[in-house]
Write a protein that holds these residues in place. Structure first.
Motif, PDB file in Angstrom:
ATOM      1  N   GLY A 126       0.793  -1.216   0.000  1.00 52.12           N
ATOM      2  CA  GLY A 126       0.000   0.000   0.000  1.00 52.12           C
ATOM      3  C   GLY A 126       0.826   1.267   0.000  1.00 52.12           C
ATOM      4  N   SER A 127       2.121   1.125   0.309  1.00 55.09           N
ATOM      5  CA  SER A 127       3.019   2.283   0.252  1.00 55.09           C
ATOM      6  C   SER A 127       4.359   1.901  -0.351  1.00 55.09           C
ATOM      7  CB  SER A 127       3.224   2.871   1.656  1.00 55.09           C
ATOM      8  OG  SER A 127       3.758   1.896   2.535  1.00 55.09           O
ATOM      9  N   ASN A 128       4.393   0.745  -1.030  1.00 61.41           N
ATOM     10  CA  ASN A 128       5.650   0.250  -1.594  1.00 61.41           C
ATOM     11  C   ASN A 128       6.207   1.227  -2.617  1.00 61.41           C
ATOM     12  OD1 ASN A 128       3.201  -0.955  -3.010  1.00 61.41           O
ATOM     13  ND2 ASN A 128       4.797  -1.292  -4.560  1.00 61.41           N
ATOM     14  N   GLN A 129       7.513   1.458  -2.506  1.00 58.98           N
ATOM     15  CA  GLN A 129       8.202   2.358  -3.430  1.00 58.98           C
ATOM     16  C   GLN A 129       8.955   1.594  -4.522  1.00 58.98           C
ATOM     17  OE1 GLN A 129       7.789   6.019  -2.754  1.00 58.98           O
ATOM     18  NE2 GLN A 129       6.177   4.760  -1.857  1.00 58.98           N
ATOM     19  N   GLY A 130       8.875   0.287  -4.480  1.00 55.88           N
ATOM     20  CA  GLY A 130       9.517  -0.531  -5.503  1.00 55.88           C
ATOM     21  C   GLY A 130       8.623  -1.691  -5.892  1.00 55.88           C
ATOM     22  N   GLY A 131       9.071  -2.473  -6.891  1.00 59.21           N
ATOM     23  CA  GLY A 131       8.288  -3.604  -7.358  1.00 59.21           C
ATOM     24  C   GLY A 131       7.336  -3.224  -8.478  1.00 59.21           C
ATOM     25  N   ALA A 132       6.241  -3.961  -8.577  1.00 59.79           N
ATOM     26  CA  ALA A 132       5.287  -3.769  -9.659  1.00 59.79           C
ATOM     27  C   ALA A 132       4.271  -2.689  -9.300  1.00 59.79           C
ATOM     28  CB  ALA A 132       4.570  -5.079  -9.963  1.00 59.79           C
ATOM     29  N   PHE A 133       3.955  -1.849 -10.279  1.00 59.00           N
ATOM     30  CA  PHE A 133       2.932  -0.823 -10.130  1.00 59.00           C
ATOM     31  C   PHE A 133       1.866  -1.048 -11.206  1.00 59.00           C
ATOM     32  CE2 PHE A 133       6.513   0.907  -7.948  1.00 59.00           C
ATOM     33  CZ  PHE A 133       5.982   1.662  -6.906  1.00 59.00           C
ATOM     34  N   TYR A 134       0.619  -0.855 -10.815  1.00 61.11           N
ATOM     35  CA  TYR A 134      -0.492  -1.258 -11.670  1.00 61.11           C
ATOM     36  C   TYR A 134      -1.237  -0.070 -12.269  1.00 61.11           C
ATOM     37  CZ  TYR A 134       0.047  -6.056 -10.058  1.00 61.11           C
ATOM     38  OH  TYR A 134       0.547  -7.313  -9.805  1.00 61.11           O
ATOM     39  N   GLY A 135      -1.991  -0.369 -13.311  1.00 58.74           N
ATOM     40  CA  GLY A 135      -2.890   0.581 -13.946  1.00 58.74           C
ATOM     41  C   GLY A 135      -3.881  -0.194 -14.778  1.00 58.74           C
ATOM     42  N   MET A 136      -4.526   0.473 -15.719  1.00 56.86           N
ATOM     43  CA  MET A 136      -5.405  -0.203 -16.662  1.00 56.86           C
ATOM     44  C   MET A 136      -4.570  -0.742 -17.838  1.00 56.86           C
ATOM     45  SD  MET A 136      -8.563  -0.108 -15.419  1.00 56.86           S
ATOM     46  CE  MET A 136      -7.736  -0.578 -13.886  1.00 56.86           C
ATOM     47  N   ASN A 137      -5.201  -1.568 -18.669  1.00 49.31           N
ATOM     48  CA  ASN A 137      -4.488  -2.223 -19.763  1.00 49.31           C
ATOM     49  C   ASN A 137      -4.438  -1.308 -20.987  1.00 49.31           C
ATOM     50  OD1 ASN A 137      -3.323  -3.920 -21.604  1.00 49.31           O
ATOM     51  ND2 ASN A 137      -4.917  -5.491 -21.531  1.00 49.31           N
ATOM     52  N   MET A 138      -3.354  -0.574 -21.140  1.00 47.30           N
ATOM     53  CA  MET A 138      -3.213   0.371 -22.246  1.00 47.30           C
ATOM     54  C   MET A 138      -3.045  -0.316 -23.601  1.00 47.30           C
ATOM     55  SD  MET A 138      -3.553   3.431 -21.090  1.00 47.30           S
ATOM     56  CE  MET A 138      -2.841   4.488 -22.357  1.00 47.30           C
ATOM     57  N   ASP A 139      -2.819  -1.610 -23.619  1.00 44.39           N
ATOM     58  CA  ASP A 139      -2.668  -2.348 -24.881  1.00 44.39           C
ATOM     59  C   ASP A 139      -3.995  -2.860 -25.414  1.00 44.39           C
ATOM     60  OD1 ASP A 139       0.150  -2.167 -25.185  1.00 44.39           O
ATOM     61  OD2 ASP A 139       0.389  -3.638 -23.589  1.00 44.39           O
ATOM     62  N   ALA A 140      -5.076  -2.571 -24.685  1.00 43.83           N
ATOM     63  CA  ALA A 140      -6.376  -3.113 -25.090  1.00 43.83           C
ATOM     64  C   ALA A 140      -7.425  -2.010 -25.112  1.00 43.83           C
ATOM     65  CB  ALA A 140      -6.800  -4.232 -24.132  1.00 43.83           C
ATOM     66  N   GLY A 141      -8.537  -2.310 -25.784  1.00 46.03           N
ATOM     67  CA  GLY A 141      -9.677  -1.404 -25.776  1.00 46.03           C
ATOM     68  C   GLY A 141      -9.872  -0.673 -27.088  1.00 46.03           C
ATOM     69  N   THR A 142     -11.098  -0.782 -27.615  1.00 40.64           N
ATOM     70  CA  THR A 142     -11.442  -0.067 -28.840  1.00 40.64           C
ATOM     71  C   THR A 142     -12.650   0.836 -28.640  1.00 40.64           C
ATOM     72  OG1 THR A 142     -12.801  -1.931 -29.578  1.00 40.64           O
ATOM     73  CG2 THR A 142     -10.494  -1.880 -30.320  1.00 40.64           C
ATOM     74  N   SER A 143     -13.153   0.911 -27.418  1.00 36.84           N
ATOM     75  CA  SER A 143     -14.291   1.784 -27.120  1.00 36.84           C
ATOM     76  C   SER A 143     -14.228   2.171 -25.651  1.00 36.84           C
ATOM     77  CB  SER A 143     -15.613   1.084 -27.423  1.00 36.84           C
ATOM     78  OG  SER A 143     -15.807  -0.013 -26.539  1.00 36.84           O
ATOM     79  N   LEU A 144     -15.022   3.175 -25.294  1.00 35.05           N
ATOM     80  CA  LEU A 144     -14.986   3.701 -23.935  1.00 35.05           C
ATOM     81  C   LEU A 144     -15.328   2.638 -22.903  1.00 35.05           C
ATOM     82  CD1 LEU A 144     -14.734   6.241 -22.106  1.00 35.05           C
ATOM     83  CD2 LEU A 144     -17.209   6.530 -22.392  1.00 35.05           C
ATOM     84  N   SER A 145     -16.301   1.779 -23.200  1.00 37.69           N
ATOM     85  CA  SER A 145     -16.773   0.797 -22.224  1.00 37.69           C
ATOM     86  C   SER A 145     -16.204  -0.593 -22.475  1.00 37.69           C
ATOM     87  CB  SER A 145     -18.315   0.738 -22.257  1.00 37.69           C
ATOM     88  OG  SER A 145     -18.873   2.002 -21.992  1.00 37.69           O
ATOM     89  N   ASP A 146     -15.087  -0.647 -23.142  1.00 34.98           N
ATOM     90  CA  ASP A 146     -14.473  -1.947 -23.439  1.00 34.98           C
ATOM     91  C   ASP A 146     -13.905  -2.551 -22.163  1.00 34.98           C
ATOM     92  OD1 ASP A 146     -12.972  -4.098 -24.378  1.00 34.98           O
ATOM     93  OD2 ASP A 146     -12.443  -3.066 -26.239  1.00 34.98           O
ATOM     94  N   PRO A 147     -14.410  -3.737 -21.739  1.00 34.10           N
ATOM     95  CA  PRO A 147     -13.906  -4.342 -20.500  1.00 34.10           C
ATOM     96  C   PRO A 147     -12.454  -4.799 -20.599  1.00 34.10           C
ATOM     97  CG  PRO A 147     -15.421  -5.826 -21.619  1.00 34.10           C
ATOM     98  CD  PRO A 147     -15.499  -4.521 -22.336  1.00 34.10           C
ATOM     99  N   ASN A 148     -11.958  -4.975 -21.815  1.00 32.60           N
ATOM    100  CA  ASN A 148     -10.565  -5.410 -21.970  1.00 32.60           C
ATOM    101  C   ASN A 148      -9.576  -4.344 -21.510  1.00 32.60           C
ATOM    102  OD1 ASN A 148     -11.088  -8.002 -23.200  1.00 32.60           O
ATOM    103  ND2 ASN A 148     -11.753  -6.862 -25.013  1.00 32.60           N
ATOM    104  N   PHE A 149      -9.977  -3.064 -21.584  1.00 36.49           N
ATOM    105  CA  PHE A 149      -9.117  -1.988 -21.074  1.00 36.49           C
ATOM    106  C   PHE A 149      -9.162  -1.932 -19.555  1.00 36.49           C
ATOM    107  CE2 PHE A 149      -8.986   2.377 -19.408  1.00 36.49           C
ATOM    108  CZ  PHE A 149      -7.685   2.739 -19.751  1.00 36.49           C
ATOM    109  N   HIS A 150     -10.322  -2.169 -18.987  1.00 35.93           N
ATOM    110  CA  HIS A 150     -10.524  -1.984 -17.545  1.00 35.93           C
ATOM    111  C   HIS A 150     -10.100  -3.227 -16.767  1.00 35.93           C
ATOM    112  CE1 HIS A 150     -13.299   0.980 -19.418  1.00 35.93           C
ATOM    113  NE2 HIS A 150     -12.802   1.750 -18.465  1.00 35.93           N
ATOM    114  N   VAL A 151      -8.861  -3.588 -16.927  1.00 40.56           N
ATOM    115  CA  VAL A 151      -8.280  -4.739 -16.237  1.00 40.56           C
ATOM    116  C   VAL A 151      -7.019  -4.284 -15.528  1.00 40.56           C
ATOM    117  CG1 VAL A 151      -7.256  -7.025 -16.519  1.00 40.56           C
ATOM    118  CG2 VAL A 151      -9.191  -6.347 -17.958  1.00 40.56           C
TER     119      VAL A 151
END
Length: 612
Positions: A551-576
């Motif tokens: 919850g406060s880690n300054q190293g290791g893996a950091f997450y976000g949404m899947n920028m390699d996916a999605g062709t529309s605003l509500s595409d669930p493939n992006f929201h992973v």
């Protein structure tokens, strides 16, 4: 010696090109005349003396100079800009040859402060003024404070520092000086600031009146000194600096311990007293938490937090930096590409910070019954459009002021077209990864705080405003934290914490919360309220000694949404939730930056922080 003086003045003249405007009389920042090439000449002339003083301000860090400032949010668990730049601390490659502390610049300013203090009394032109004695006294206070302040920001970066003699050095002086201990450094800085405080005005008034002089915004006064002392004492009481046995091996060559090994509970009392004194002084001089009114409490809270940075600085700002890179650097770097003129779209907010913003009712997303990541809203409002994922709906007002997400309304002036009025971070969207080499956020979010709604890249439109180096909300949080440690159960802890929460649109916390739970609430409040501002998060996780905790880690893996996916605003493939980038695993040496290798080579009494 003449050659040394000429070189010194040449350096000073170069510095003056980059002066921080601190609000003085017309002509204050004119170029140095060619015939003034010695220190003697400068301090015989009022104008040049005052220019020297103005130059002493120029190394005060700009909290919105992003993303190319190493000690900022892009090296903490707030943001990423690795498509553009990735400081070596993030990769684990940081070493003494790549020192990013700005050490040389700080020591240069410290020396220039000392030269000023040694020579200002020789200025007969200033002395001859009706208020000449008062001006010289004030100028001394400013220079003495700034000298101590540059030591302080250097201490935050590298820990215990080498304290130079309080006189202008000569080539014959002995520069083989060991580090002072942390406690000695704090005592020195505080004593210098206390001495300076006695020479300074309470506030920056127009001469002979009780009206504030806005042209002097940013000039050091008693209110600023009290605020900075509050920060120093808060750090001094914190686990990293108070009985830190983990750093028992950090010693000078003679065996002198550089961090105290015994916990001192009284430091929290000193910190709480200093914070309350700073608050009382600020409020007695008209400062308050900035609030606006609007049609609904939610909208009022949103506008209070969003507009604080351009409309609220006169109310809440304690220490201002009048020259700032807000528009040219921060707004441009954080704005999505759908902004008119095309923003740079690269300051990616990490998923853990997005998750830490509460729901509108004050619950965390992990305990909320209405938080969902697999559905999409059919309604739109001032903050997002229809089709937005419900993980971004019903969040607290500060979330919409501080984070731009997929489906958010554009933070500035949008390009024409419905696709640009909303922000599209999915792969093929208007601010997505497809079709551009670097101008996309790896996490699928960008920073939104302090982007003015009229901001445009082309035509270039920005609203000029100063940056707040310290604001009253920070003092409230300083006080709540220190008081919770020194006097748990004191009603002021909840009072001042709730003042920040309610301004942000959250319900008050009720009585009966344990000290440890309140500690977590205060830390979370600092995480959200002060996000992206002046490296607060970077230093907080270190002084609390939690940089390797979940919850406060300054190293290791950091997450976000899947920028390699999605062709529309509500595409669930992006929201992973997807690993967006990885940083080096936390190492103990990352508590501090190294001293530069050039200084290590020159000063044989200087020890490096363990691990470098």
């Amino acid at each position: 010696m003449k050659k040394i003086k000429i070189k010194l003045l040449a350096f000073m003249a170069l510095c003056l090109v980059f002066l921080l405007p601190v609000g003085c009389k017309k002509g204050f920042f004119d170029a140095v005349p060619d015939n003034l090439v010695t220190v003697d000449g400068v301090f015989q002339n009022r104008s040049q003396t005052e220019r020297w003083l103005a130059g002493l301000y120029s190394s005060i860090p700009d909290p919105w100079d992003m993303p190319y400032n190493y000690i900022t949010s892009i090296t903490a668990d707030e943001m990423d800009a690795s498509n553009w730049t990735n400081p070596p601390i993030n990769s684990g490659a940081l070493n003494a040859d790549q020192n990013s502390s700005g050490m040389n610049a700080f020591y240069e300013k410290i020396r220039l402060c000392t030269i000023f203090l040694e020579n200002i009394d020789r200025n007969e032109e200033i002395k001859a003024l009706a208020n000449g004695a008062d001006l010289i006294k004030q100028y001394k206070g400013e220079a003495q404070f700034l000298r101590a302040y540059y030591y302080w920001i250097f201490m935050k970066q590298v820990g215990p520092v080498v304290i130079a003699p309080l006189k202008a050095s000569t080539p014959e002086d002995n520069f083989q000086i060991p580090r002072s201990s942390w406690d000695e450094c704090v005592a020195f800085v505080l004593s210098q600031m206390t001495e300076a405080e006695s020479k300074l005005p309470l506030n920056n008034y127009i001469n002979g009146t009780s009206d504030l002089d806005v042209t002097k915004a940013g000039r050091i006064n008693k209110i600023i000194v009290a605020a900075v002392k509050s920060q120093i004492l808060l750090y001094h009481a914190s686990p990293l600096f108070n009985g830190n046995t983990e750093l028992s091996d950090f010693k000078n060559l003679d065996g002198k311990q550089l961090f105290n090994q015994s916990y001192d509970a009284t430091r929290w009392k000193a910190a709480s007293d200093a914070a309350k004194a700073a608050i009382d002084l600020a409020e007695a001089n008209g400062k308050g938490i900035y609030k606006v009114t609007s049609t609904t409490p939610f909208r009022a809270a949103f506008l209070s937090c969003r507009d604080l940075y351009w409309s609220g600085w006169k109310t809440e700002g304690i220490w201002l930096r009048t020259s700032t890179a807000i528009s040219g650097s921060w707004e441009a770097s954080a704005s999505p590409r759908s902004t008119q003129g095309t923003g740079y779209n690269g300051l990616g907010v990490v998923q853990s910070l997005v998750d830490d913003f509460r729901m509108a009712d004050g619950n965390n997303i992990t305990t909320s019954a209405i938080y969902k990541e697999n559905t999409y809203t059919s309604t739109a409002n001032e903050y997002y459009v229809a089709g937005t994922n419900t993980m971004y709906t019903n969040r607290e007002p500060r979330f919409y002021a501080d984070v731009t997400f997929n489906g958010a309304v554009n933070p500035g002036v949008a390009k024409t077209g419905a696709n640009n009025a909303r922000v599209e971070f999915f792969n093929t969207g208007t601010s997505g990864k497809a079709g551009v080499p670097r101008d996309w956020p790896k996490t699928g979010y960008t920073a939104r705080k302090n982007i003015h709604p009229t901001f445009s890249m082309n035509p270039y439109v920005t609203v000029a405003r100063p940056a707040m180096l310290i604001r009253l909300a920070e003092l409230y949080l300083n006080y709540a934290e220190a008081l919770n440690e020194s006097d748990p159960g004191n009603p002021d802890v909840l009072k001042y914490l709730n003042l920040i929460r309610t301004r942000g649109g959250l319900p008050e916390l009720a009585n009966g919360i344990s000290q440890s739970d309140l500690r977590n609430q205060i830390r979370l409040e600092r995480r959200i309220e002060l996000c992206y501002e002046g490296g607060n998060r970077y230093y907080d996780v270190r002084r609390w000694k939690i940089p390797n905790q979940q919850g406060s880690n300054q190293g290791g893996a950091f997450y976000g949404m899947n920028m390699d996916a999605g062709t529309s605003l509500s595409d669930p493939n992006f929201h992973v939730r997807t690993i967006a980038f990885t940083r080096a695993i936390w190492q103990r040496k990352f508590y501090f930056l190294p001293y530069g290798q050039n200084e290590m080579d020159r000063n044989k009494q200087l020890v490096q922080f363990p691990g470098y």
